[in-house]
Each structure stands twice: as C-alpha cells, then as structure tokens.
Design an enzyme around this catalytic site. Structure first.
Site, PDB file in Angstrom:
ATOM      1  N   GLN A 283       0.498  -0.831   0.050  1.00 53.37           N
ATOM      2  CA  GLN A 283       0.056  -0.311  -0.202  1.00 53.37           C
ATOM      3  C   GLN A 283       0.892   1.588   0.374  1.00 53.37           C
ATOM      4  O   GLN A 283       1.784   1.614   0.951  1.00 53.37           O
ATOM      5  CB  GLN A 283      -0.977  -0.389   1.261  1.00 53.37           C
ATOM      6  CG  GLN A 283      -1.698   0.568   1.599  1.00 53.37           C
ATOM      7  CD  GLN A 283      -2.341   1.571   2.536  1.00 53.37           C
ATOM      8  OE1 GLN A 283      -1.247   2.292   3.274  1.00 53.37           O
ATOM      9  NE2 GLN A 283      -2.042   0.942   3.466  1.00 53.37           N
TER      10      GLN A 283
ATOM     11  N   SER B  35       0.715   6.792   2.925  1.00 51.65           N
ATOM     12  CA  SER B  35       2.132   7.280   3.703  1.00 51.65           C
ATOM     13  C   SER B  35       3.064   8.000   2.703  1.00 51.65           C
ATOM     14  O   SER B  35       3.960   6.874   2.485  1.00 51.65           O
ATOM     15  CB  SER B  35       2.522   6.473   5.307  1.00 51.65           C
ATOM     16  OG  SER B  35       1.246   6.026   5.866  1.00 51.65           O
TER      17      SER B  35
ATOM     18  N   SER C 284       4.749  -2.343   4.307  1.00 51.94           N
ATOM     19  CA  SER C 284       4.905  -2.804   4.258  1.00 51.94           C
ATOM     20  C   SER C 284       4.888  -4.139   3.271  1.00 51.94           C
ATOM     21  O   SER C 284       4.260  -3.643   2.417  1.00 51.94           O
ATOM     22  CB  SER C 284       4.334  -3.443   5.440  1.00 51.94           C
ATOM     23  OG  SER C 284       3.866  -3.368   6.412  1.00 51.94           O
TER      24      SER C 284
ATOM     25  N   GLU D 159      -9.541  -2.057   6.244  1.00 57.08           N
ATOM     26  CA  GLU D 159      -8.284  -1.934   6.886  1.00 57.08           C
ATOM     27  C   GLU D 159      -8.737  -1.891   8.495  1.00 57.08           C
ATOM     28  O   GLU D 159      -8.188  -3.183   8.667  1.00 57.08           O
ATOM     29  CB  GLU D 159      -7.186  -0.632   6.615  1.00 57.08           C
ATOM     30  CG  GLU D 159      -6.182  -1.304   7.808  1.00 57.08           C
ATOM     31  CD  GLU D 159      -5.243  -0.292   7.716  1.00 57.08           C
ATOM     32  OE1 GLU D 159      -5.028   1.175   7.581  1.00 57.08           O
ATOM     33  OE2 GLU D 159      -3.878  -0.069   8.069  1.00 57.08           O
TER      34      GLU D 159
ATOM     35  N   GLU E 123      -4.604   9.168  18.919  1.00 52.77           N
ATOM     36  CA  GLU E 123      -5.341  10.174  18.912  1.00 52.77           C
ATOM     37  C   GLU E 123      -6.314  10.762  17.590  1.00 52.77           C
ATOM     38  O   GLU E 123      -7.369  11.305  18.143  1.00 52.77           O
ATOM     39  CB  GLU E 123      -4.100  11.656  19.023  1.00 52.77           C
ATOM     40  CG  GLU E 123      -3.244  11.029  19.672  1.00 52.77           C
ATOM     41  CD  GLU E 123      -2.120   9.832  20.124  1.00 52.77           C
ATOM     42  OE1 GLU E 123      -1.660   8.916  19.430  1.00 52.77           O
ATOM     43  OE2 GLU E 123      -2.402   9.631  21.467  1.00 52.77           O
TER      44      GLU E 123
END
Lengths: 397, 375
Positions: free
Chosen positions: A114, A117, A151, A234, A367
C-alpha cells in the site's frame, strides 16, 4: 435468485474436496479451484471468487476445509491485498481490473502493498505530495514522489497508490487512485530498519514511474473517496473470527505466571489480574461486535477495538518484560531481517514489547482514532480548520 | 449444523427485541415518574422510595417477577431481562429496591428450590410486587464471603450493619448459623435504624434483632449456597446498573459540552476533552460486553458464571466511577452543584463499587478461578 445457505455451502465445499482432494492436489491448484468454485470469499460476486452469499457464512466453508486438511491462502501473508486492495478493486475497479487482479491476489500468487503514507503526510494523509502527471500523447500517468512505512513492498508484485493529480484544488480533492506495478522501472524499495532491529517496513522512491490510465481505480480526482473505502476495510477486518480466552498477548504472560512461581511478586500480581480482566473484556467486546455484524446490525464499536488492543498489547508486553526479570534484560537477536509478514506475537517478550509500540501508530494513530470516535460516534464538534478550502499548492509545508 | 452449534455455545451478547421493548417501557415510566428533580426531592424527604413508582414498576409492568417462574406467579423471564431493567434504573438513579428485592432476595429464595410452602408463597408476593424483601447482609458482602453474612446466631439475636433497602422491606431474609429465616420487618424485637448513606438513592440501615421470631426457610446446609447464589446474581446484575449509570454520564457530558461555549467555541470541540469522552465511550462499550456476558451466564446457568460475574464487577465498577467523575469534571462548576443531578450518579457509582464485593475482591476470585495465584 437462489439463496445460498449453510447447507448449500457445505454441499459445494464437499464437492470441491471430492474433485480436488487436498492430499493429491498442489497447493496453488487447490486454491485456484476453490476460487473458481466461489468458495474463496463467499460474499463476493459469482465469478470473482464468491457466490453472493452472506459474509457470515464464510466460517462454514473454512471449518469444512480445515477439517479436511486443505491448504489455506495464508491470509496473514497477503493481508494487505485481502483486507485493503481487494475490497477497493471490487468497489471501484473496472470488469477488466477485477478479472485480472482478484484471483492471483486471493490465491497468494501476487502479494500487494500500500503506497499511501509519505514523510510529510502520515496522520494528515490528504496532504500527500507524490505527483501523477498525465501525458498528453498516450494518457499514461508519470509518477514522482516518496512513500514510507510500506510493509511488504520488498515482496509485493502490485501496490495500491494514491497521488496528487491536481495541486490547484484543496488537498482532499486533487487526488487520484492507481494500481502500481512494483516491478516497473523507477520503483525503488529501500528497507527501513526499525526499533525491533528488523526491516518490516520500507521506503519506496518513485521516479518517473509510468502507469497506464487503465490502471487507475475510480474517476480522476476521486482518489480520496476511494481511499476511504480502503481505510475503512483496513479496520473492519477485526471481529471476523472468534478469539478464545487468553488468545491474545495475555496468553504467554499468564502461562509464564503459572509455570514460574519464582517470578511472582505482589505488585506484578495486581497488574497481571487487572490486565487479564481488561483483555477478557476486550475479547468480549470484540465478540459482541462480531455478533452484531452477523446479525446485520454493525455498530460503531469497530473504531474502538483497535484503540483497546493497542493499549492492551503495550501494557501487557511491558508487564511481560518485567515479569521475566533477568531474562527480560535479554533480546533474542538484533540482526536486520526483512520478514515476509508482520508478526506481532512471535519471538520473545522484548520483541513483543518493542513491536507493540507501533500498534498505536500504524493504521491510524490512537489520537486520530479518538478524534474519529469523538466526532463520528459521539457527534462532538470538529476543531476549527484552516486547510479545507485552500488549494494544496498554497498550503504551508 | 457445525456453525450453529458454535453459536449456541458462545454467550449471546446482544439484546433481543423483547428486551428492547422492555427497555422502552421501563425508560418511559422512569422518565415520567423519576426524573432528576423528583429524585432530588425524594432523597430529601423521609421516604426516598415512591410506593407508586414501585407499584408501577414491580406490579404493573411485572418487572419484580422477571426471575420468578410463571408457576410461582412470576414472569418466567431471566437475568437478561432483569439486567435491562437495571440498566434503566442505573440510567435514572431511581430509588427503588429492585436490585435488593427483585434480584438478590428473589434469587436467594429461588435457589432453595421449593415448589410450595413459605418460600414459594413469599416468592409469589415478591413477584407480584406486593411485598419487598431484602437479604439482611452488609451491602459490601462479596459472593465468596457469603458465610460472613451470618452475623445473627442461635435464636434471632444480633445486629447486621449497612443493610441496603432494609427500610423499604416488608420481610428480612436473615442468614444465621442455623439456616435462613424470614422475619417480618414489623415483628416484635426487630428494629431497622436508618443510617446516613453516601448514596442517598439507596438507603442503608442497621438491622437489630432482639429475641425476634421468624420462619425457618432452609437449614444452614441449604441456606449457604442459596445466599451465595443470591449475592452472585446481585454482583452480576449490578454490572448492568453500572453500565446504565455510565451511559447516562457519557450522554449528558457529550450533550453539555456540545452546547457550552468558552473561548468562542463549544468546549466539546477541544481535543483535550474529546479524547476523554472518546475514551469513556470505549469503556462503556466494553462494559456493555462484560455486563451482557454476566447476565447471559446467569440466565443460561453457564459453568462460567462465577468468572463472568467477577470479570464484570472488576471492570464495570471502575467504569461507572470513572464516568461519573468525568461527568462532574467536564461539567465544570455546574457539576459541583446540588441542583444538577451529576452528584447523584457519583454517589451511586462510588457506593456500587463497594457493593457485593470490591473490584479487588473480584480480582482475587479471578486469581483463584484462573489459577493465577498470588506469590
């Protein structure tokens, strides 16, 4: 339309087993036959590995196959493909894309990663800066940028990728979603060694990578919406299976406590019992969520379970290191390895302690998840924002 | 039918349609008869209990007889339904002797297994909501300490402290070393002296017996497991009361912080507060799973019941106190006033944390059951 029930699924599973006895059929051949019989993921459409059956009936097939000693598709190894790429391709892919990608994905012949990020866009994912520019000549996209925390990039054949296709729009709107061939020129994967000593993640550098328009998922500029499907899936993967008592990280600690009386102290006893209760309650909450899904009344609890498990894993693994005393001072092996799959519970207590620190960061930090619960579940007002109506290129970074 | 067999083994943690209907009935009754100003006015009077409310809840709705089989005059329902009633009673902190009479006393009597005679007769009265009975044991008595309940010895002489709802009781169930006696609360030699309780919505009293007479319901051998079972049901279903209480605290806090403005914004938009409420939500969701599990175990007679009850109590009592404390803090100054009901919830939550065994005593029970012994 015929309704597929448990009895019918059991009948079809036995038919598959009779036609392809696991003892004499190769692993890949068996998995392909299972896919073609619609018994891969029974809730998927017929022809794409499923039978349009209720999702809750999958355990019927799995139990039958496990009892017959059939190979499974190693869902842990192909987790990103199964949990994220597949539902997105199913939801937004063209017929050609579905036919091309879903079968090898499920069988495990092709591993997915994926590319979301970036160094400057983690929790604020929509701020991503990887550019995809369309070539006028042939309509292909040329991609440049850098992704991180990827990953399985070192074993992946394909990647789901989001990139900015219009920097003049506000940050959520100028994004498009692609399928990237990890073997293409311009894709460079570098291991990212982490706290445990392993390189489970990678950095991925994209330099002039050419992606044909036929590998775009969803409309140009709709990438954020498509990505929401991926991210929701996910988190949905929790609650699919039933966890036994002491099934998580509390298991090894409880066993050590029972087997090693010399390690016991009163302070550790109190902490162990408190965490044992919290682990049992989290297990029950997961079970309740599972029952809600089966009953067709999914509640918002899913968003909370990851929060609970992240905190518990960290506290329990921390307790385990202390419980082991002298042994807790040791670590099995700092050699840099590049494992095929993410393994939270494997290896020793020190590894579990260090690895679990990532549980509250990966897949959405605790958070950010607390904000999601507060705003979407409890309906609390959002904090004021100053980045919503500004073109991405004009944002400060 | 492999999958279905697995389903029946697992505890049912959801609510049935019948349970949801019962909840709406109880909730609207409590909204009408027991809103916060009414509860505050009640606790300042000499009789915190409203006999009319008890009649409506216990007799008209039939909630008092949920655990009692139909042939003994009850509803023939189960702990799952009683748990739903307790969630609603927790949500409204209504003063009503439901937990003590309709659960603990009733369950103790049921465990004696009598189909006729005085036990069956008393169960019929309790189920119909005509009488209130309480087990004369200190409110903090944990199930595994049920023998500590025998403060009264020989003939009926002795003192039992901190008995919950004794002032509302028509009948006291008195465990003694000889067995379990039923004593009329107004019989000669019985005094019920009200105490000043921390939780004003559930009054406590000291019961003193001086050569009192009662009916022997069971000898000591039969009485001990029955009292233990009554306390186990009480501890298990108290978790549902704690759940309802915590839910009210969270809902009211969310409502208030969305409306209350400071620094030119609703205070509920500040991340420091949002995270606390989201955390509380996660605790409430978890408490629901634990409380449902205990209620289902009690209802199904699962061998897991003592563990399910201990887990629910060890977890839910902390959640209720945390929710009530957060409710007061996030309400700011208004949370400290007498007219805002938040204090009623804190007092109930803190008292509940001691009732039928503290979290610590339930952890000890878990250590024993799961073979995780102390050093």
């Amino acid at each position: 339309m015929t309704t597929i029930d448990a009895a019918e699924l059991r009948r079809r599973t036995r038919e598959l087993l009779a036609a392809h006895p696991p003892a004499t059929t190769g692993r890949t051949d068996f998995l392909r036959a299972r896919f073609d019989a619609g018994l891969a993921w029974v809730h998927y459409p017929a022809g794409l590995g499923g039978l349009d059956a209720p999702r809750s009936l999958q355990p019927v097939v799995d139990a039958e196959l496990a009892a017959a000693g059939a190979p499974d598709n190693d869902p842990r190894r192909i987790g990103i493909g199964l949990g994220m790429a597949a539902p997105t391709i199913l939801g937004f892919g063209t017929d050609e894309q579905k036919q091309r990608f879903l079968r090898p994905l499920w069988v495990g012949e092709e591993v997915w990663c994926q590319l979301f990020s970036e160094p400057g866009a983690g929790s604020d994912l929509a701020a991503l800066g990887t550019r995809a520019v369309r070539e006028e000549a042939d309509g292909d996209w040329i991609v440049d940028g850098q992704k991180v925390w990827t990953s399985s990039a070192h074993v992946a054949r394909w990647a789901i990728l989001i990139a900015r296709t219009d920097p003049d729009l506000p940050k959520h709107r100028g994004i498009s979603y692609f399928i990237c061939d990890m073997t293409d020129p311009g894709v460079e994967v570098r291991p990212l060694r982490q706290i445990t000593g392993e390189a489970e993640f990678n950095e991925v550098f994209l330099t002039g990578v050419r992606i044909p328009d036929s590998r775009r998922l969803g409309p140009v500029g709709a990438g954020w919406k498509v990505a929401q499907t991926t991210l929701m899936n996910e988190r949905v993967s929790i609650g699919g299976s039933r966890i036994p008592r002491e099934g998580g990280m509390i298991g090894p600690v409880a066993r050590t406590w029972r087997e090693r009386p010399e390690l016991r102290t009163h302070d550790l006893h109190q902490r162990l019992l408190t965490l044992w209760v919290e682990a049992e309650v989290a297990r029950l909450a997961g079970e309740r969520l599972r029952q809600q899904l089966v009953a067709g009344q999914p509640g918002p609890e899913g968003s909370g379970m990851k929060l609970a498990f992240a905190r518990l894993n960290q506290e329990i693994s921390g307790l385990e290191v202390e419980l082991l005393g002298e042994e807790g001072l040791l670590y099995s092996d700092w050699t840099m390895r590049r494992p095929d799959l993410v393994d939270f519970t494997g290896r020793d207590a020190g590894y579990r302690y260090l690895r679990s620190k990532g549980n509250s960061i990966e897949g959405g930090t605790s958070e950010v998840l607390l904000n999601i619960v507060a705003e979407r579940v409890l309906g609390l007002p959002a904090e004021p924002r100053n980045d919503k109506d500004v073109a991405w290129k004009d944002l400060s970074r | 039918m492999t999958a279905q067999t697995e389903e029946t083994v697992a505890p049912d943690l959801l609510y049935s349609e019948a349970e949801d209907d019962l909840r709406s009935t109880v909730r609207s009754l409590l909204a009408d008869r027991s809103d916060a100003p009414t509860v505050i006015a009640r606790i300042e009077s000499d009789t915190p209990y409203d006999p009319q409310l008890w009649k409506a809840l216990g007799a008209d709705i039939g909630a008092a007889g949920l655990l009692v089989p139909e042939k003994l005059g009850g509803q023939g329902a189960s702990h799952r339904e009683a748990a739903v009633v307790l969630e609603e009673l927790g949500r409204s902190v209504a003063p009503a002797p439901y937990l003590t009479s309709a659960v603990v006393a009733t369950e103790t009597l049921l465990a004696l297994g009598s189909e006729d005679g005085p036990v069956a007769e008393l169960l019929g009265e309790l189920a119909a909501g005509r009488k209130v009975a309480v087990l004369a044991v200190p409110f903090p008595t944990a199930p595994e300490n049920s023998s500590a309940a025998e403060a009264v010895t020989g003939t009926l002489d002795g003192t039992v402290t901190a008995v919950a709802d004794a002032a509302a009781a028509d009948v006291l169930l008195v465990p003694t070393t000889d067995g379990l006696y039923a004593v009329e609360a107004d019989a000669p030699g019985v005094t019920v002296e009200p105490l000043v309780p921390l939780d004003q919505t559930r009054p406590l009293a000291t019961v003193t017996l001086t050569a009192a007479t009662g009916t022997l319901l069971a000898d000591a051998e039969a009485a001990r497991p029955a009292v233990r079972r009554g306390l186990l049901a009480g501890a298990g279903l108290l978790a549902s009361e704690q759940l309802g209480l915590a839910e009210w605290c969270l809902t009211e806090t969310v409502r208030y912080t969305r409306e209350r403005h400071q620094f030119n914004r609703p205070i509920g938009s500040f991340q420091a507060l949002k995270h606390r409420m989201a955390q509380l939500w996660l605790e409430v969701v978890s408490a629901r799973a634990a409380a449902r599990n205990a209620a289902d175990a009690l209802a199904s007679g699962s061998p897991d019941t003592p563990l399910a009850v201990a887990v629910a109590q060890a977890y839910c009592s902390k959640v209720a106190v945390h929710a009530a404390e957060e409710c007061i803090q996030l309400h700011g100054g208004i949370g400290m006033t007498w007219e805002h009901p938040a204090h009623l919830y804190l007092k109930r939550a803190k008292a509940d944390a001691i009732a039928y065994g503290t979290a610590g005593s339930h952890l000890e029970a878990i250590a024993e059951l799961m073979e995780l012994p102390a050093p």
